[in-house]
Design an enzyme around this catalytic site. Structure first.
Site, PDB file in Angstrom:
ATOM      1  N   HIS A 182      -3.651  -5.019  -0.415  1.00  0.00           N
ATOM      2  CA  HIS A 182      -3.370  -5.704   0.852  1.00  0.00           C
ATOM      3  C   HIS A 182      -3.487  -7.220   0.684  1.00  0.00           C
ATOM      4  O   HIS A 182      -4.588  -7.764   0.679  1.00  0.00           O
ATOM      5  CB  HIS A 182      -4.337  -5.231   1.939  1.00  0.00           C
ATOM      6  CG  HIS A 182      -3.980  -3.911   2.520  1.00  0.00           C
ATOM      7  ND1 HIS A 182      -3.133  -3.760   3.587  1.00  0.00           N
ATOM      8  CD2 HIS A 182      -4.330  -2.653   2.159  1.00  0.00           C
ATOM      9  CE1 HIS A 182      -2.985  -2.479   3.883  1.00  0.00           C
ATOM     10  NE2 HIS A 182      -3.703  -1.786   3.019  1.00  0.00           N
ATOM     11  N   GLU A 237      -2.880  -9.385   2.834  1.00  0.00           N
ATOM     12  CA  GLU A 237      -3.317  -9.976   4.108  1.00  0.00           C
ATOM     13  C   GLU A 237      -4.691  -9.483   4.528  1.00  0.00           C
ATOM     14  O   GLU A 237      -5.088  -9.640   5.678  1.00  0.00           O
ATOM     15  CB  GLU A 237      -2.295  -9.608   5.193  1.00  0.00           C
ATOM     16  CG  GLU A 237      -2.488  -8.260   5.880  1.00  0.00           C
ATOM     17  CD  GLU A 237      -2.577  -7.025   4.976  1.00  0.00           C
ATOM     18  OE1 GLU A 237      -3.209  -6.040   5.384  1.00  0.00           O
ATOM     19  OE2 GLU A 237      -2.017  -7.049   3.866  1.00  0.00           O
ATOM     20  N   CYS A 252       0.826  -1.201   0.000  1.00  0.00           N
ATOM     21  CA  CYS A 252       0.000   0.000   0.000  1.00  0.00           C
ATOM     22  C   CYS A 252       0.868   1.263   0.000  1.00  0.00           C
ATOM     23  O   CYS A 252       1.560   1.529  -0.981  1.00  0.00           O
ATOM     24  CB  CYS A 252      -0.983  -0.046   1.170  1.00  0.00           C
ATOM     25  SG  CYS A 252      -2.313   1.165   1.032  1.00  0.00           S
TER      26      CYS A 252
END
Length: 898
Positions: free
Chosen positions: A261, A263, A177
């Site tokens: 992202h 995760e 990010c």
């Protein structure tokens, strides 16, 4: 601050620790609900990101100071102040020196789930402040976290990174990010502020090394300018919708970063392999060489399409819809289409659809004769229901397809058999350690009874290769097991005896996969009724309303994993049983074909499943196909729904004297309706009215009569075609939600919503038309009450209430189904009406001719009237008139987006 359309009034998930309201209070975050969030999204889409603030009612606008985050270094505000070391309790992962691997992470606002990911990998994580000079630290790899705001505000971080990557002995670097933007700036790139930004959990990103497309979660307003990427670097990922940069990677050195992202929580974790890729580089391993690869496909110029034949319970107009869409897709691909379907009352057999139509039975011998005459290159099996599947499997088994060189397009026969043969299906799922109910196949009645005794009663018995749950049911003892097995083996060569999970939730996902392994879930749906009732006989809600992010994403990941392992090419749906008190789940079945649920999912999302599946069967790839609703984004995406869809079945059991009105695992409904609203209460009440003109909405109905409390309790415990009205009667008599839940096993979230409708009815009954407040009228309409319902409760007439409502300015708004929740403009007018809004999605300057559809299928009114409606629309278009179609039957061609 938080802005939502609807606030949860009775949170009741098993894993609940705080209500949303409590959490907001705890963290001093204001929230507001009742907002037309779709209109707000459109405004931001058109005007760009802008400053805003929430002002309490009655306060002066100037009393709330305007905060401009663009003027602030937000990273400095959220980063930790002192270094902190996290050590994993997992088995240690060793670095090149043989010691536990140490990762240094720059905290720009790191998400807790990133820390959890690293801890699960067995490393130690040294988390340092954003401006920390790490040149004196010893570490094996560097991680740059996500964070808020403008990356150019972090000049100290950029300087430290630049110094690191210029070193000849620099360790591997991985950014996420904001970390992508900081690494890019350190490498010499520039960044820019996007008009709107990429937000949400369904952003499609293409890996430039392989051409594979992944669904990712994002929330950023700045991006790297790909034109500024210096020599030695290249784009790693690219957004499939707007072509913005989604990551960079060095061509020769171990540096890479991504804008999304991997995760994500909430969101999909399809790209979490990037953590492993980073740690392998830290260990000194070379990354696998991956190049763009496209599996070669042999073009099919002439395709044989098998229809579903005559209508029956479990196989009706939905296959006319899917077959018609497939024909249009094949014609777009310039294929010659030969159709076999004896059903004359269908759109797909009409003039102008297939090149040639054979009104013949869909049986192996007849299809063989057509193949011998037509000599097609390929055959499509997944658009004609169970009839076409069974016929195709028989043709393959008998050697007919091999004899004439006919290729099965899309999902191969081996995968079809694996989903239909319960023994093979169980073995396939066991290979990938997936959870299935304990079960055993049997081919004789005695074996079936023995297997039931081995598992322990109660059990469910399912027939293989069967339609609509035919021959299935729950057995509670040896006698009922013997009766069910006898019935099942009349219709099928095999029966599967399984552990009963009656009372669990039933969840379904529609999955699409292409031949290069791009795979997405288009729609997920949840049954109102607990497991034990066939999906076709249950009220179904899309998207699911009672799942947590963990539950939703876990089942989504499993659906993709199963589709890949089975080798699905095109579309399939997967059904789960989910424990209502945990994340425990079991896979019930996979349908390697279009189904009634597929038709519902297509209409609920605006995603043309059948059309896409047909194109994928010919070898097209998902990222190469265009979203047919927006005409500007890719078809490799997962639709966003800013509304709720409710499907309610239609039964005609009252027309038969000795037919039980109890419903179970064998389907009995003859049709279904689909209603759309911005709340579940609104869509449910609309749907109930659609099933029969005599039904006013969610309220006690004349068809349901319970003289005693014992009779009412049994009606709640034993599912019938009138149970929804039994629940309404129970609430009217004062039954609590907990009591109804204990009798029905229906999730309390739905029951609390029903109670809100019941309570609104009681409020309305306290007024007369003269005393009825405008606010109460508006709330009633938002809850799905019709004018007729309001009139009955207030002692008035429908016309009087309509006039009163319009005088109060309470009127509905027209909204679009656009697959993207207003983030991109829609090119089609696929519409619904709602009172939960502030503005129309479009203007009504163009006039047209309205065509009224026939509504729900029932005995005596079926697909033939859909043929009439479609023929009327086509004629109007030929004459140069605009056509407006009004219908609520998701199984129909007339309700298709085009």
């Amino acid at each position: 601050a938080l802005i939502v359309a609807e606030s949860p009034h009775a949170p009741c998930h098993w894993n609940l620790t705080h209500t949303l309201s409590d959490w907001l209070k705890q963290h001093n975050v204001p929230g507001i609900y009742g907002i037309d969030t779709r209109a707000l999204t459109k405004h931001i889409r058109e005007q760009g990101a802008m400053l805003g603030k929430i002002v309490p009612a009655g306060a002066a606008e100037s009393s709330v100071p305007q905060v401009n985050p663009n003027d602030l270094n937000l990273v400095a505000e959220v980063s930790l102040k002192e270094p902190r070391l996290f050590v994993s309790h997992a088995p240690p992962r060793q670095g090149k020196d043989g010691k536990r691997m140490r990762i240094l992470a720059i905290d720009c606002g790191i998400k807790a789930n990133i820390i959890r990911y690293f801890m699960s990998k067995g490393v130690e994580l040294l988390l340092v402040p954003w401006e920390y000079d790490f040149s004196g630290e010893a570490f094996d790899g560097l991680f740059i976290s996500n964070g808020p705001g403008d990356p150019t505000q972090c000049q100290k971080t950029i300087g430290h990174l630049r110094a690191l990557i210029e070193r000849a002995d620099a360790p591997p670097v991985f950014g996420i990010c904001l970390g992508n933007q900081l690494l890019a700036l350190a490498a010499g790139c520039t960044t820019f502020k996007m008009k709107y930004g990429n937000r949400g959990a369904n952003q499609p990103c293409i890996d430039t090394r392989t051409g594979r497309c992944y669904i990712t979660a994002q929330n950023h307003g700045f991006a790297v300018d790909p034109a500024s990427i210096p020599q030695g670097w290249e784009q790693f990922f690219v957004n499939a919708n707007d072509a913005t940069n989604e990551g960079i990677i060095h061509k020769t050195r171990p540096f890479f970063s991504v804008q999304f992202h991997p995760e994500a929580c909430a969101g999909p974790t399809d790209t979490d392999f990037l953590f492993e890729m980073f740690l392998r580089r830290v260990h000194g391993e070379h990354a696998e060489v991956t190049v763009s690869y496209r599996q070669p496909t042999i073009p099919a110029r002439k395709v044989l399409l098998l229809g579903s034949g005559g209508l029956s319970i479990g196989q009706a107009g939905e296959f006319d819809y899917s077959g018609s869409q497939a024909i249009k897709a094949l014609k777009e691909m310039r294929c010659e289409v030969v159709l076999i379907n004896p059903n004359i009352a269908t759109v797909q057999t009409s003039e102008g659809m297939a090149d040639r139509v054979y009104f013949l039975p869909v049986t192996p011998d007849v299809v063989r004769s057509v193949i011998e005459r037509e000599r097609p290159d390929g055959i499509l099996l997944q658009f004609g229901g169970q009839t076409a599947l069974n016929c195709g499997v028989a043709l393959d088994k008998n050697g007919v397809l091999a004899e004439f060189g006919v290729r099965v397009l899309g999902t191969p026969v081996e995968a079809i058999i694996a989903t239909e043969d319960r023994e093979i299906f169980n073995a396939k799922l066991t290979e990938i350690n997936e959870r299935i109910a304990e079960g055993y196949p049997a081919s004789t009645v005695d074996d079936a009874v023995a297997m039931a005794a081995k598992i322990g009663f109660p059990v469910i018995m399912r027939a293989a290769f069967a339609l609509g749950g035919l021959g299935s049911g729950f057995a509670h003892d040896e006698e009922s097991a013997r009766a069910l097995a006898t019935q099942a083996l009349i219709n099928s060569p095999q029966v599967l005896v399984e552990r009963s999970m009656k009372g669990w939730k039933e969840i379904e996902y529609e999955v699409v996969r292409d031949c290069n392994d791009n795979c997405i879930t288009v729609c997920n749906m949840e049954n109102f009724d607990p497991l034990g009732i066939h999906t076709g006989d249950s009220i179904v809600v899309a998207p699911s309303q009672t799942l947590s992010n963990a539950e939703y994403m876990k089942l989504r990941s499993v659906a993709i994993k199963v589709a890949r392992h089975l080798g699905i090419v095109g579309e399939c749906n997967i059904q789960y049983a989910l424990n209502p008190q945990s994340e425990e789940y079991c896979i019930i079945e996979v349908n390697a074909r279009l189904s009634r649920s597929s038709a519902l999912a297509s209409k609920a999302t605006g995603y043309p499943l059948a059309s896409v599946a047909a194109k994928l069967a010919l070898g097209n790839l998902l990222p190469d196909l265009t979203n047919s609703v927006t005409l500007s984004t890719t078809a490799c995406f997962e639709p966003s729904l800013d509304y709720v869809v409710t499907k309610v079945p239609r039964w005609d059991l009252s027309k038969f004297d000795r037919v039980s009105r109890e419903i179970g695992s064998a389907m009995k409904s003859v049709g279904e309706v689909m209603a759309i609203g911005r709340t579940w209460e609104e869509s449910l009440q609309k749907a109930l009215r659609m099933t029969d003109p005599a039904i006013a909405g969610y309220q006690p109905h004349d068809e349901f009569v319970a003289e005693s409390e014992e009779e009412l309790n049994r009606s709640l415990q034993v599912p019938t075609d009138t149970r929804i009205y039994a629940i309404a009667e129970a609430m009217k008599r004062g039954y609590s939600v907990d009591r109804i839940q204990s009798l029905t096993a229906i999730d309390p979230w739905f029951l609390w919503k029903l109670k809100r409708i019941n309570d609104m009815g009681q409020i309305l009954s306290e007024y007369t038309p003269k005393t009825l407040p405008a606010g109460t009228v508006l709330q009633a309409k938002k809850s799905g009450f019709s004018d007729a319902q309001v009139a009955k409760l207030t002692g008035s007439t429908e016309l009087e209430i309509r006039a009163l409502r319009k005088a109060m300015g309470v009127t509905p708004f027209v909204k679009q189904i656009d697959t993207m929740a207003a983030e991109f403009p829609a090119a089609t007018n696929y519409l619904y009406m709602t009172y939960n809004g502030d503005e129309h999605d479009l203007d009504f300057e163009d006039k047209g001719t309205m065509v009224i559809g026939s509504g729900v299928y029932r005995i005596g009114s079926s697909v033939e009237f859909d043929w009439c409606a479609v023929s009327c629309i086509r004629t109007l278009r030929k004459l140069g008139h605009r056509a407006i179609m009004v219908n609520f039957n998701p199984e129909t061609v007339s309700t298709d987006y085009d």
